[in-house]
Design a protein around this motif. Structure first.
Motif, PDB file in Angstrom:
ATOM      1  N   LEU A 246       0.840  -1.197   0.000  1.00  0.00           N
ATOM      2  CA  LEU A 246       0.000   0.000   0.000  1.00  0.00           C
ATOM      3  C   LEU A 246       0.882   1.256   0.000  1.00  0.00           C
ATOM      4  O   LEU A 246       2.088   1.181   0.264  1.00  0.00           O
ATOM      5  CB  LEU A 246      -0.934  -0.015   1.214  1.00  0.00           C
ATOM      6  CG  LEU A 246      -1.941  -1.175   1.242  1.00  0.00           C
ATOM      7  CD1 LEU A 246      -2.909  -1.000   2.420  1.00  0.00           C
ATOM      8  CD2 LEU A 246      -2.711  -1.293  -0.061  1.00  0.00           C
TER       9      LEU A 246
ATOM     10  N   GLU B 267       2.595  -0.587   3.874  1.00  0.00           N
ATOM     11  CA  GLU B 267       2.083  -1.822   4.478  1.00  0.00           C
ATOM     12  C   GLU B 267       1.952  -2.911   3.407  1.00  0.00           C
ATOM     13  O   GLU B 267       1.511  -2.640   2.294  1.00  0.00           O
ATOM     14  CB  GLU B 267       0.693  -1.602   5.103  1.00  0.00           C
ATOM     15  CG  GLU B 267       0.601  -0.466   6.079  1.00  0.00           C
ATOM     16  CD  GLU B 267       0.277   0.862   5.404  1.00  0.00           C
ATOM     17  OE1 GLU B 267       0.307   0.940   4.160  1.00  0.00           O
ATOM     18  OE2 GLU B 267       0.008   1.825   6.142  1.00  0.00           O
ATOM     19  N   ILE B 268       2.308  -4.136   3.794  1.00  0.00           N
ATOM     20  CA  ILE B 268       2.095  -5.281   2.903  1.00  0.00           C
ATOM     21  C   ILE B 268       0.770  -5.920   3.286  1.00  0.00           C
ATOM     22  O   ILE B 268       0.579  -6.330   4.436  1.00  0.00           O
ATOM     23  CB  ILE B 268       3.240  -6.307   3.040  1.00  0.00           C
ATOM     24  CG1 ILE B 268       4.553  -5.680   2.584  1.00  0.00           C
ATOM     25  CG2 ILE B 268       2.927  -7.569   2.236  1.00  0.00           C
ATOM     26  CD1 ILE B 268       5.776  -6.547   2.857  1.00  0.00           C
ATOM     27  N   VAL B 269      -0.172  -5.987   2.335  1.00  0.00           N
ATOM     28  CA  VAL B 269      -1.454  -6.634   2.628  1.00  0.00           C
ATOM     29  C   VAL B 269      -1.626  -7.840   1.718  1.00  0.00           C
ATOM     30  O   VAL B 269      -1.154  -7.862   0.585  1.00  0.00           O
ATOM     31  CB  VAL B 269      -2.660  -5.685   2.460  1.00  0.00           C
ATOM     32  CG1 VAL B 269      -2.602  -4.551   3.472  1.00  0.00           C
ATOM     33  CG2 VAL B 269      -2.762  -5.149   1.045  1.00  0.00           C
ATOM     34  N   ARG B 270      -2.311  -8.845   2.274  1.00  0.00           N
ATOM     35  CA  ARG B 270      -2.700 -10.013   1.480  1.00  0.00           C
ATOM     36  C   ARG B 270      -4.217 -10.040   1.480  1.00  0.00           C
ATOM     37  O   ARG B 270      -4.837 -10.113   2.534  1.00  0.00           O
ATOM     38  CB  ARG B 270      -2.118 -11.302   2.077  1.00  0.00           C
ATOM     39  CG  ARG B 270      -0.604 -11.333   1.928  1.00  0.00           C
ATOM     40  CD  ARG B 270       0.074 -12.653   2.204  1.00  0.00           C
ATOM     41  NE  ARG B 270       1.487 -12.514   1.823  1.00  0.00           N
ATOM     42  CZ  ARG B 270       2.405 -11.879   2.556  1.00  0.00           C
ATOM     43  NH1 ARG B 270       2.074 -11.361   3.722  1.00  0.00           N
ATOM     44  NH2 ARG B 270       3.653 -11.769   2.117  1.00  0.00           N
TER      45      ARG B 270
ATOM     46  N   THR C 169      -2.822   3.136  -8.535  1.00  0.00           N
ATOM     47  CA  THR C 169      -2.995   4.377  -7.772  1.00  0.00           C
ATOM     48  C   THR C 169      -3.271   4.124  -6.296  1.00  0.00           C
ATOM     49  O   THR C 169      -3.320   5.065  -5.508  1.00  0.00           O
ATOM     50  CB  THR C 169      -4.158   5.228  -8.341  1.00  0.00           C
ATOM     51  OG1 THR C 169      -5.386   4.523  -8.158  1.00  0.00           O
ATOM     52  CG2 THR C 169      -3.952   5.556  -9.815  1.00  0.00           C
ATOM     53  N   LEU C 170      -3.479   2.849  -5.923  1.00  0.00           N
ATOM     54  CA  LEU C 170      -3.750   2.526  -4.513  1.00  0.00           C
ATOM     55  C   LEU C 170      -2.689   1.610  -3.919  1.00  0.00           C
ATOM     56  O   LEU C 170      -2.805   1.210  -2.760  1.00  0.00           O
ATOM     57  CB  LEU C 170      -5.128   1.857  -4.382  1.00  0.00           C
ATOM     58  CG  LEU C 170      -6.347   2.697  -4.784  1.00  0.00           C
ATOM     59  CD1 LEU C 170      -7.621   1.889  -4.643  1.00  0.00           C
ATOM     60  CD2 LEU C 170      -6.427   3.976  -3.962  1.00  0.00           C
TER      61      LEU C 170
ATOM     62  N   ALA D  40      -7.971   8.088   1.343  1.00  0.00           N
ATOM     63  CA  ALA D  40      -7.902   7.249   2.542  1.00  0.00           C
ATOM     64  C   ALA D  40      -6.681   6.341   2.507  1.00  0.00           C
ATOM     65  O   ALA D  40      -6.040   6.105   3.529  1.00  0.00           O
ATOM     66  CB  ALA D  40      -9.177   6.412   2.660  1.00  0.00           C
ATOM     67  N   LEU D  41      -6.353   5.811   1.326  1.00  0.00           N
ATOM     68  CA  LEU D  41      -5.233   4.863   1.239  1.00  0.00           C
ATOM     69  C   LEU D  41      -3.925   5.551   0.842  1.00  0.00           C
ATOM     70  O   LEU D  41      -2.853   5.012   1.092  1.00  0.00           O
ATOM     71  CB  LEU D  41      -5.566   3.738   0.248  1.00  0.00           C
ATOM     72  CG  LEU D  41      -6.734   2.822   0.632  1.00  0.00           C
ATOM     73  CD1 LEU D  41      -6.833   1.664  -0.348  1.00  0.00           C
ATOM     74  CD2 LEU D  41      -6.593   2.292   2.061  1.00  0.00           C
TER      75      LEU D  41
ATOM     76  N   TYR E 177     -12.355   3.026 -10.024  1.00  0.00           N
ATOM     77  CA  TYR E 177     -12.429   2.066  -8.925  1.00  0.00           C
ATOM     78  C   TYR E 177     -13.762   1.328  -8.964  1.00  0.00           C
ATOM     79  O   TYR E 177     -14.785   1.886  -9.327  1.00  0.00           O
ATOM     80  CB  TYR E 177     -12.286   2.767  -7.573  1.00  0.00           C
ATOM     81  CG  TYR E 177     -10.979   3.484  -7.361  1.00  0.00           C
ATOM     82  CD1 TYR E 177      -9.834   3.156  -8.077  1.00  0.00           C
ATOM     83  CD2 TYR E 177     -10.886   4.505  -6.432  1.00  0.00           C
ATOM     84  CE1 TYR E 177      -8.637   3.818  -7.867  1.00  0.00           C
ATOM     85  CE2 TYR E 177      -9.691   5.182  -6.202  1.00  0.00           C
ATOM     86  CZ  TYR E 177      -8.574   4.836  -6.930  1.00  0.00           C
ATOM     87  OH  TYR E 177      -7.400   5.491  -6.714  1.00  0.00           O
TER      88      TYR E 177
ATOM     89  N   ASP F  37      -2.959  -5.303   8.838  1.00  0.00           N
ATOM     90  CA  ASP F  37      -2.812  -4.198   7.887  1.00  0.00           C
ATOM     91  C   ASP F  37      -3.967  -4.135   6.891  1.00  0.00           C
ATOM     92  O   ASP F  37      -4.424  -3.043   6.539  1.00  0.00           O
ATOM     93  CB  ASP F  37      -1.472  -4.302   7.152  1.00  0.00           C
ATOM     94  CG  ASP F  37      -0.303  -3.855   8.025  1.00  0.00           C
ATOM     95  OD1 ASP F  37      -0.532  -3.049   8.953  1.00  0.00           O
ATOM     96  OD2 ASP F  37       0.830  -4.304   7.778  1.00  0.00           O
ATOM     97  N   ALA F  38      -4.437  -5.292   6.432  1.00  0.00           N
ATOM     98  CA  ALA F  38      -5.579  -5.273   5.505  1.00  0.00           C
ATOM     99  C   ALA F  38      -6.836  -4.809   6.238  1.00  0.00           C
ATOM    100  O   ALA F  38      -7.653  -4.061   5.692  1.00  0.00           O
ATOM    101  CB  ALA F  38      -5.794  -6.658   4.894  1.00  0.00           C
TER     102      ALA F  38
ATOM    103  N   ALA G 121      -9.932   2.183   7.080  1.00  0.00           N
ATOM    104  CA  ALA G 121      -9.682   3.487   6.448  1.00  0.00           C
ATOM    105  C   ALA G 121     -10.738   3.770   5.383  1.00  0.00           C
ATOM    106  O   ALA G 121     -11.200   4.914   5.239  1.00  0.00           O
ATOM    107  CB  ALA G 121      -8.280   3.511   5.840  1.00  0.00           C
TER     108      ALA G 121
ATOM    109  N   ALA H 137     -13.450   6.769   5.380  1.00  0.00           N
ATOM    110  CA  ALA H 137     -13.488   7.707   4.252  1.00  0.00           C
ATOM    111  C   ALA H 137     -14.923   7.939   3.790  1.00  0.00           C
ATOM    112  O   ALA H 137     -15.284   9.059   3.425  1.00  0.00           O
ATOM    113  CB  ALA H 137     -12.642   7.165   3.098  1.00  0.00           C
TER     114      ALA H 137
END
Lengths: 471, 471
Positions: free
Chosen positions: A182, A186-189, A213-214, A456-457, B201, B445-446, B452, B456
């Motif tokens: 992100l 942050e690493i997200v799965r 873009t996110l 937000a992200l 999006y 994190d996710a 978030a 938003a």
């Protein structure tokens, strides 16, 4: 910064940029480059758009290295532009504010293939042809096939599809889950290997189509399909685009599980005859393919032949042998290069829209008239089972009047598609060149909601700035 | 409030509530009610959960009326809880902080059916059976069938699926676009009637599965399917759950386009024999259905019979006549009520998980052992082609020890599914009862990213508070 402040859109300061380049050079050594030729290769290159190279290119090998890059860029507020193979068509990889191009081509491993579950896990830099080559011996394939041999990260980011989407869906459907870095590092799965889930917001689908873009997609879990037992493919010429589209509509409505149904207009057939050494009648053509058992593809092909004849189509010539099938599909995949041959020296501006299939015949026919009236040359090909078609404008970028005519044509094409309850792009994405249409398509409030999600992200606005929502 | 403040979670003040109720009464007259019986009907009722009624119920008839309600509630910071038919299973419609239940049952019109495009536009309060009844004469149907005759708004909000999902997908796939009122009162229209889009999006997929925490869905564009020319359905008994699951895996892997493939374990078969007056062997059972042409369903049924026999299944009895097919599928749809008959007086706690199909046999078998070891009674049924199964716990809510054992069982069931790379819910959703598993499934994190997104779009935290991300 308040929650509603606009996403900042400024070039990084020279000091910030220098700090990031120095930090990356220290960590990545020769995998960080500021060479001009390499930077130029990482701007938009395939179709014609102003070239806006990044300030540097870095080649990570792991998700954690991508995290390191993003964190460093976030610290100094330097733009980050994800890069796969550079085959995007709408300026997605340009760097209008400079910044760091993150080239994922070194992350091209297949991490797992789960044959029992018909899924696999791959790194984002892997290309679709490389995956299919590796899967072939296991009787599996990945069906989504944009024209280019694109990377999976790029295909997911642009919500790509291709000729098989009418049966197998698009990247929206094919991605079971993904790993992403992100904008905050942050690493997200997201998602899981289960085929469906009702557990929480659909972050997978939010990142698919977000065009970088996110966040940066680094790994993907993908649904696979079994290589069909039998494949039948054929072609059929029609007296008009309307007749070809009507045959398509009837095919879809009748529930025939067609795997591919592709339209080439007369101009494209002429181009493909010349480029691919074919002798097809230079009238609208449908290329069709069926997947199933020997018995079911025969039944499907016969039914399609009846439908086509009912709409005035010529004889439907079909075959199940690979050699007979391959030549025409190769010609379809070479349509882009064939079209370029119609006007040597011209640059291509590829654009696409998608409409409900009931409006397809009208939309294509009106578009053809507009092309002629505008004095433009633009063959049309379409994934017509989805209502999606492409016009490939052949323009001289030095001729400003012609470029203006091409721009006006695209404006009208999109307005036409939106008036028919369609979309400004079925599969190419927004990038830089379709930004100006998003408000007309989605409305101001939906666009504001998208911008709220972006803020937000990515409150610093560092992820692929100047694209999609930036207009 | 900063961007990272937690979403507020407090009951509205009596003054705020009174102001909203008065404002709604003025605008909606008798369509606003604070009657206790009606409020109780708008709390969680179908499966056992503590009843938490709203303070009032309002019945809007248009999207603009929903907007009026949401704006008034936002102004006074009063919770808004969307309500369809109340058939959710995880406490989605409870009002733990009070507030206004927005009952959409009066918004039940079919606004358009586009037969040529195989899509329709409906209001969110319409139920799936009402739509299918209306579509039947046009040769079309909507394939997604959760057990209940749920509303489309509710089905979309919980990302519902059902028995046909293995072939036709889930609500994630079926919703082309929707109209929603966001927490700030904005009316947005997402998606289009085109079958695919790469323009921006994916707000559609963000709202599908958001369980009313990001807005209220008021209208939906839905993909439809042609009623198949022929349908073949049958059943096959197996010596073990593993054998039945292995037959399922082989069916999916071999590319048979099965339309439905449902598992009933021996306990459920016993319940269904009693409730539906059947005489099936009380061993694991697969119910299977194929859609296509007469020739193709015959071919599919014969192939499935061979696969089943290879895994030790009994004779595969199948038929294409509607009467012969209907009885067993009715029994499948009545499984919930049949299970209740196993223990008169008990309440049902329905729960579901979904795993990669390669792990299904292990997951079901371990779960059956856990049920026995826990001293619980819980028949299992599953949409096994998706790797999705349900355990329906029959508990005495007055027996706190038994309730604790049931809770412990669900904890272990979810842990088991997650360890197998699955999800804590395949189709029921999170609601109140699966909130505690989201961090284990998605990671911190996710989950932070989801929060978030929630902040938003709903900075005041008024939309369906106390659900999904509230834990």
């Amino acid at each position: 910064m308040t929650a509603h402040a606009p996403v900042p859109l400024t070039r990084p300061t020279p000091d910030a940029l220098a700090a990031v380049v120095a930090g990356l050079a220290e960590r990545f050594g020769t995998r960080l480059s500021t060479a001009e030729a390499l930077r130029a290769q990482h701007a938009s290159t395939l179709t014609w758009a102003p070239s806006q190279p990044p300030d540097a290119v870095v080649f990570p090998h792991t998700t954690e290295e991508v995290q390191t890059i993003v964190r460093l860029c976030a610290e100094h507020r330097v733009p980050v532009i994800p890069f796969g193979t550079g085959s995007s068509l709408e300026g997605h990889v340009n760097a209008p504010l400079g910044g760091i191009s993150v080239d994922l081509s070194g992350m091209n491993r297949i991490l797992a293939v789960h044959t029992e579950d018909l899924d696999c896990v791959v790194e984002a830099g892997l290309t679709r042809k490389a995956l299919n080559l590796s899967l072939r011996d296991q009787g599996l394939f990945f069906p989504i096939d944009p024209g280019a041999d694109a990377s999976f990260g790029g295909m997911a980011s642009t919500r790509a599809s291709g000729t098989n989407a009418v049966r197998y869906g698009t990247m929206r459907d094919a991605v079971l889950g993904l790993t992403a870095v992100l904008p905050g590092g942050e690493i997200v799965r997201t998602g899981s290997r289960a085929r469906k889930s009702a557990a929480g917001y659909d972050l997978t689908r939010l990142l698919v189509g977000a065009e970088g873009t996110l966040g940066i997609i680094t790994e993907l879990s993908l649904r696979l399909s079994g290589i069909p037992e039998a494949t039948a493919a054929g072609h059929c010429s029609f007296p008009s685009v309307k007749a070809a589209c009507d045959a398509t509509i009837l095919t879809i409505q009748s529930g025939l599980p067609v795997a591919r149904i592709e339209l080439l207009d007369a101009v494209q057939v002429r181009a493909s005859n010349a480029y691919s050494k074919l002798a097809l009648p230079e009238t609208p053509l449908l290329l069709v393919e069926f997947h199933g058992t020997e018995a079911s593809v025969r039944e499907q092909a016969e039914r399609f032949g009846e439908i086509a004849a009912g709409e005035g189509g010529g004889a439907f010539a079909w075959a199940t042998e690979a050699e007979a099938r391959t030549r025409l599909w190769q010609a379809r995949h070479d349509a882009y290069w064939a079209a370029l041959g119609l006007r040597p020296g011209a640059r291509a501006v590829a654009t696409d829209v998608c409409v409900p299939i009931s409006r397809l015949a009208d939309c294509v026919a009106e578009t053809q008239r507009d092309i002629v009236a505008s004095g433009l040359l633009a063959p049309i090909v379409g994934h017509v089972g989805d209502g999606n078609f492409h016009a490939q404008l052949l323009v001289d970028p030095e001729d400003t009047a012609e470029v203006a005519r091409a721009t006006g044509f695209i404006d009208r094409l999109v307005a036409r598609a939106l008036a028919m309850e369609g979309t400004c792009t079925g599969e190419h994405g927004v990038g830089q060149k379709k930004m100006r249409f998003l408000e007309a398509e989605h409305g101001a409030d939906a666009l504001a909601a998208m911008r709220a999600l972006k803020r937000a992200l990515d409150p610093l606005g560092i992820m692929n700035p100047g694209k999609m929502l930036a207009a």
